[in-house]
Design an enzyme around this catalytic site. Structure first.
Site, PDB file in Angstrom:
ATOM      1  N   GLY A   1       0.771  -1.244   0.000  1.00 35.06           N
ATOM      2  CA  GLY A   1       0.000   0.000   0.000  1.00 35.06           C
ATOM      3  C   GLY A   1       0.801   1.293   0.000  1.00 35.06           C
TER       4      GLY A   1
ATOM      5  N   GLU B   1       3.837   4.308   5.805  1.00 35.87           N
ATOM      6  CA  GLU B   1       2.628   3.481   5.705  1.00 35.87           C
ATOM      7  C   GLU B   1       1.559   4.224   4.911  1.00 35.87           C
ATOM      8  OE1 GLU B   1       1.182   0.903   5.437  1.00 35.87           O
ATOM      9  OE2 GLU B   1       0.671  -0.029   7.349  1.00 35.87           O
ATOM     10  N   ASP B   2       0.633   3.481   4.343  1.00 35.54           N
ATOM     11  CA  ASP B   2      -0.448   4.103   3.595  1.00 35.54           C
ATOM     12  C   ASP B   2      -1.519   4.701   4.502  1.00 35.54           C
ATOM     13  OD1 ASP B   2      -1.304   1.592   4.471  1.00 35.54           O
ATOM     14  OD2 ASP B   2      -1.980   0.896   2.503  1.00 35.54           O
TER      15      ASP B   2
ATOM     16  N   ASP C   1      -5.352   2.654  10.608  1.00 32.67           N
ATOM     17  CA  ASP C   1      -6.771   2.365  10.824  1.00 32.67           C
ATOM     18  C   ASP C   1      -6.958   2.004  12.300  1.00 32.67           C
ATOM     19  OD1 ASP C   1      -9.427   1.836  10.142  1.00 32.67           O
ATOM     20  OD2 ASP C   1      -9.010  -0.201   9.491  1.00 32.67           O
TER      21      ASP C   1
ATOM     22  N   LYS D   1      -7.139   7.304   9.858  1.00 35.22           N
ATOM     23  CA  LYS D   1      -8.583   7.129  10.032  1.00 35.22           C
ATOM     24  C   LYS D   1      -8.842   7.018  11.536  1.00 35.22           C
ATOM     25  CE  LYS D   1     -10.382   3.895   7.125  1.00 35.22           C
ATOM     26  NZ  LYS D   1     -10.865   2.500   6.852  1.00 35.22           N
TER      27      LYS D   1
ATOM     28  N   PHE E   1     -14.157   3.070   3.499  1.00 35.98           N
ATOM     29  CA  PHE E   1     -13.144   2.167   2.986  1.00 35.98           C
ATOM     30  C   PHE E   1     -12.442   2.848   1.818  1.00 35.98           C
ATOM     31  CE2 PHE E   1     -10.878  -1.266   1.126  1.00 35.98           C
ATOM     32  CZ  PHE E   1     -10.383  -1.906   2.254  1.00 35.98           C
TER      33      PHE E   1
ATOM     34  N   ASP F   1      -5.823  -0.658  -1.638  1.00 32.51           N
ATOM     35  CA  ASP F   1      -6.580  -1.609  -2.455  1.00 32.51           C
ATOM     36  C   ASP F   1      -7.884  -2.038  -1.818  1.00 32.51           C
ATOM     37  OD1 ASP F   1      -5.258  -3.194  -0.358  1.00 32.51           O
ATOM     38  OD2 ASP F   1      -6.118  -4.908  -1.445  1.00 32.51           O
TER      39      ASP F   1
ATOM     40  N   ARG G   1      -5.245  -0.044  -6.643  1.00 31.22           N
ATOM     41  CA  ARG G   1      -4.013   0.558  -6.117  1.00 31.22           C
ATOM     42  C   ARG G   1      -3.456   1.602  -7.076  1.00 31.22           C
ATOM     43  NH1 ARG G   1      -2.173  -2.412  -1.667  1.00 31.22           N
ATOM     44  NH2 ARG G   1      -2.480  -4.651  -1.732  1.00 31.22           N
TER      45      ARG G   1
HETATM   46  P1  IMP Z   1      -4.590  -1.286  10.941  1.00 27.55           P
HETATM   47  O1  IMP Z   1      -3.656  -2.338  11.488  1.00 27.55           O
HETATM   48  O2  IMP Z   1      -6.012  -1.578  11.316  1.00 27.55           O
HETATM   49  O3  IMP Z   1      -4.188   0.112  11.330  1.00 27.55           O
HETATM   50  O4  IMP Z   1      -4.606  -1.420   9.390  1.00 27.55           O
HETATM   51  C1  IMP Z   1      -3.493  -1.286   8.657  1.00 27.55           C
HETATM   52  C2  IMP Z   1      -3.637  -1.767   7.237  1.00 27.55           C
HETATM   53  O5  IMP Z   1      -4.953  -2.133   6.844  1.00 27.55           O
HETATM   54  C3  IMP Z   1      -3.246  -0.654   6.319  1.00 27.55           C
HETATM   55  O6  IMP Z   1      -1.862  -0.623   6.135  1.00 27.55           O
HETATM   56  C4  IMP Z   1      -3.984  -0.994   5.061  1.00 27.55           C
HETATM   57  O7  IMP Z   1      -3.213  -1.873   4.277  1.00 27.55           O
HETATM   58  C5  IMP Z   1      -5.226  -1.682   5.533  1.00 27.55           C
HETATM   59  N1  IMP Z   1      -6.348  -0.729   5.559  1.00 27.55           N
HETATM   60  C6  IMP Z   1      -6.879  -0.101   6.612  1.00 27.55           C
HETATM   61  N2  IMP Z   1      -7.902   0.714   6.270  1.00 27.55           N
HETATM   62  C7  IMP Z   1      -7.990   0.596   4.924  1.00 27.55           C
HETATM   63  C8  IMP Z   1      -8.849   1.230   3.951  1.00 27.55           C
HETATM   64  O8  IMP Z   1      -9.720   2.052   4.232  1.00 27.55           O
HETATM   65  N3  IMP Z   1      -8.636   0.859   2.652  1.00 27.55           N
HETATM   66  C9  IMP Z   1      -7.680  -0.037   2.273  1.00 27.55           C
HETATM   67  N4  IMP Z   1      -6.859  -0.627   3.155  1.00 27.55           N
HETATM   68  C10 IMP Z   1      -7.018  -0.319   4.469  1.00 27.55           C
HETATM   69 MG    MG Z   2      -0.775  -1.415   4.466  1.00 25.30          MG
END
Ligand code: IMP
Ligand code: MG
Length: 177
Positions: free
Chosen positions: A45, A101-102, A105, A133, A154, A161, A167
């Protein structure tokens, strides 16, 4: 579900992202003057954001590396678990690391990675995320360099993706389900 999903309107344009990446890249250049900075991009990402960001980091000793982790499957819900699919190729001992990082979340992935890289005896570990987010946060993680905050949608595009698709979109959008 995937078949019914459509991409929504543009939330953040490619130009806005490039401008923000340039601002943050310049800030990082100042903050890391004289240091051995390693950018650790999180595949897949973060690739577009990483490429954009590093163009504006002007440090002679800058190196880059990548890790691949998975915390999401093909679905849009977090499993809460982090698996390392590709580790670093370089030794980061004594170096200053920024994880690129992208999106943050729940925060599960980054809090895990931060600890993981600290245990590799990096001198410092900070985070640069294109998106944040905050509504979905479960684990608190400090984001030193943040691109943009987004609502609880999302998100797809600019590296992000849905089921490995979208992507390549040169802007940030979201999925209508
Ligand atoms: P986290 O561990 O919940 O913070 O999520 C991290 C990963 O989940 C990110 O690096 C993304 O690859 C994926 N992710 C989280 N939210 C989204 C979204 O809204 N769209 C696409 N990928 C997401
Ligand atoms: Mg990611």
């Amino acid at each position: 579900m995937a078949n019914d999903a459509t991409v929504g309107t543009v939330l953040i344009t490619g130009k806005e992202i490039a401008t923000r990446a340039e601002e943050l890249g310049k800030k990082i250049t100042k903050d890391y003057k004289g240091k051995e900075l390693v950018l650790v991009g999180i595949l897949r990402g973060a690739v577009m954001w990483m490429a954009e960001l590093m163009k504006s980091i002007n440090l002679e000793d800058l190196t880059i590396d990548f890790m691949a982790v998975s915390s999401y499957g093909a679905a849009t819900k977090s499993s809460g678990q982090v698996q390392i699919n590709k580790d670093l190729n370089s030794d980061i001992m004594g170096k200053d690391v920024i994880i690129v990082e992208d999106i943050v979340d729940t925060g599960v992935t980054l809090s895990y990675l931060r600890n993981y890289l600290k245990n590799r005896e990096a001198n410092s570990v900070e985070i640069c995320s294109m998106l944040d987010k905050p509504e979905r946060r479960e684990v608190n993680v400090p984001i030193k360099y943040k691109g943009f905050e987004v609502d609880n949608l999302f998100i797809v595009g600019y590296g992000l993706d849905y089921d490995q698709k979208y992507r390549n979109l040169p802007y940030i959008s979201f999925l209508n389900e």
